[in-house]
Design an enzyme around this catalytic site. Structure first.
Site, PDB file in Angstrom:
ATOM      1  CE  LYS A 123      40.132  32.754  34.759  1.00  0.00           C
ATOM      2  NZ  LYS A 123      40.784  33.847  34.034  1.00  0.00           N
TER       3      LYS A 123
HETATM    4  C1  E4P Z   1      40.274  33.787  30.481  1.00  0.00           C
HETATM    5  O1  E4P Z   1      39.798  33.624  31.578  1.00  0.00           O
HETATM    6  C2  E4P Z   1      41.567  34.431  30.229  1.00  0.00           C
HETATM    7  O2  E4P Z   1      41.701  35.515  31.115  1.00  0.00           O
HETATM    8  C3  E4P Z   1      41.674  35.009  28.840  1.00  0.00           C
HETATM    9  O3  E4P Z   1      40.560  34.684  28.049  1.00  0.00           O
HETATM   10  C4  E4P Z   1      42.995  34.809  28.174  1.00  0.00           C
HETATM   11  O4  E4P Z   1      42.953  35.456  26.923  1.00  0.00           O
HETATM   12  P1  E4P Z   1      44.279  35.791  26.097  1.00  0.00           P
HETATM   13  O5  E4P Z   1      44.824  34.490  25.563  1.00  0.00           O
HETATM   14  O6  E4P Z   1      43.810  36.685  24.993  1.00  0.00           O
HETATM   15  O7  E4P Z   1      45.221  36.437  27.053  1.00  0.00           O
END
Ligand code: E4P
Length: 222
Positions: free
Chosen positions: A83
């Site tokens: 990522k």
């Molecule tokens: C995605 O890869 C992120 O980890 C995640 O969906 C972020 O979500 P949040 O905005 O609820 O922290």
């Protein structure tokens, strides 16, 4: 639509995997930091539980560092997807990593142009953050719609991973729009399954069955 769990909790991942509908996991530094123990061991354990992509995020901010960390994550297990944050350095690292055959999930996507550039750089997934846009009074789902539309025009080999989904209606909307994947907390996955009429209906079926069995027993003993 593929269902990913957005967590680093092994307990939650096992619970979701037991349902038989889990296609992958996304983690981020915040989620990994919440768990006890070595993040590397956690990621390995997640890969043992789930048969599917498991995103592990880099924390370096320069392209070279990101590529180095990305290679390290990718070497851990074939299911690991690197990522990278959607910055200029993230874009450069994505180009390098994808050319080396590593899958990249470009994260922190908040505009269609960021998604377009990520796909061009060779990302395998883009993660538009729906909930975080909603949080600042901007319709997050419109971003998902734009990206799905744009990728469809050019047939990019890049999946739209609707992220930061906060409730079941986010999942429904993302599915309506044709997002390939939705990643969500376990609470949202569980809420997708729950319906009061299912519970009421099941109770009635079981009560009627028990009643009929009792009536039959009374008839056969007389
Ligand atoms: C995605 O890869 C992120 O980890 C995640 O969906 C972020 O979500 P949040 O905005 O609820 O922290």
């Amino acid at each position: 639509m593929k269902i990913f769990l957005d967590t680093a909790s092994l307990k939650e991942i096992r619970e979701a995997a037991d349902l038989g509908v889990l296609d992958g996991v996304t983690t981020n530094p915040t989620l990994l930091a919440k768990e006890n123990g070595d993040p590397e061991q956690s990621l390995l354990e997640i890969c043992r539980i789930v048969e599917g992509p498991v995103s592990a995020e880099v924390v370096a901010t320069d392209a070279e560092g990101m590529a180095r960390e990305g290679r390290h994550w990718a070497a851990l297990h074939p299911n690991i997807v690197v990522k990278c944050p959607c910055t200029a350095e993230g874009l450069k690292a994505t180009r390098v990593l994808s050319r080396e055959g590593h899958r990249v999930n470009m994260t922190l996507i908040f505009s269609p142009t960021q998604a377009l550039l990520s796909a061009k750089a060779g990302a395998s997934f883009v993660s538009p953050f729906v909930g975080r846009l909603d949080d600042i009074s901007t319709p997050g789902m419109e971003l998902v719609a734009d990206i799905v539309n744009i990728f469809g025009n050019y047939r990019y080999d890049c999946e739209v991973l609707a992220a930061s989904l906060r409730h079941p209606m986010h999942v429904v909307e993302a599915a309506r729009l044709g997002a390939h994947i939705g990643t969500m907390p376990l609470s949202v996955l569980n809420a997708m399954l729950k319906h009061p009429l299912t519970d009421i209906g099941l109770k009635r079926f079981l009560d009627d069955w028990e009643k009929a069995k009792k009536e039959l027993a009374v008839k056969t003993t007389h």
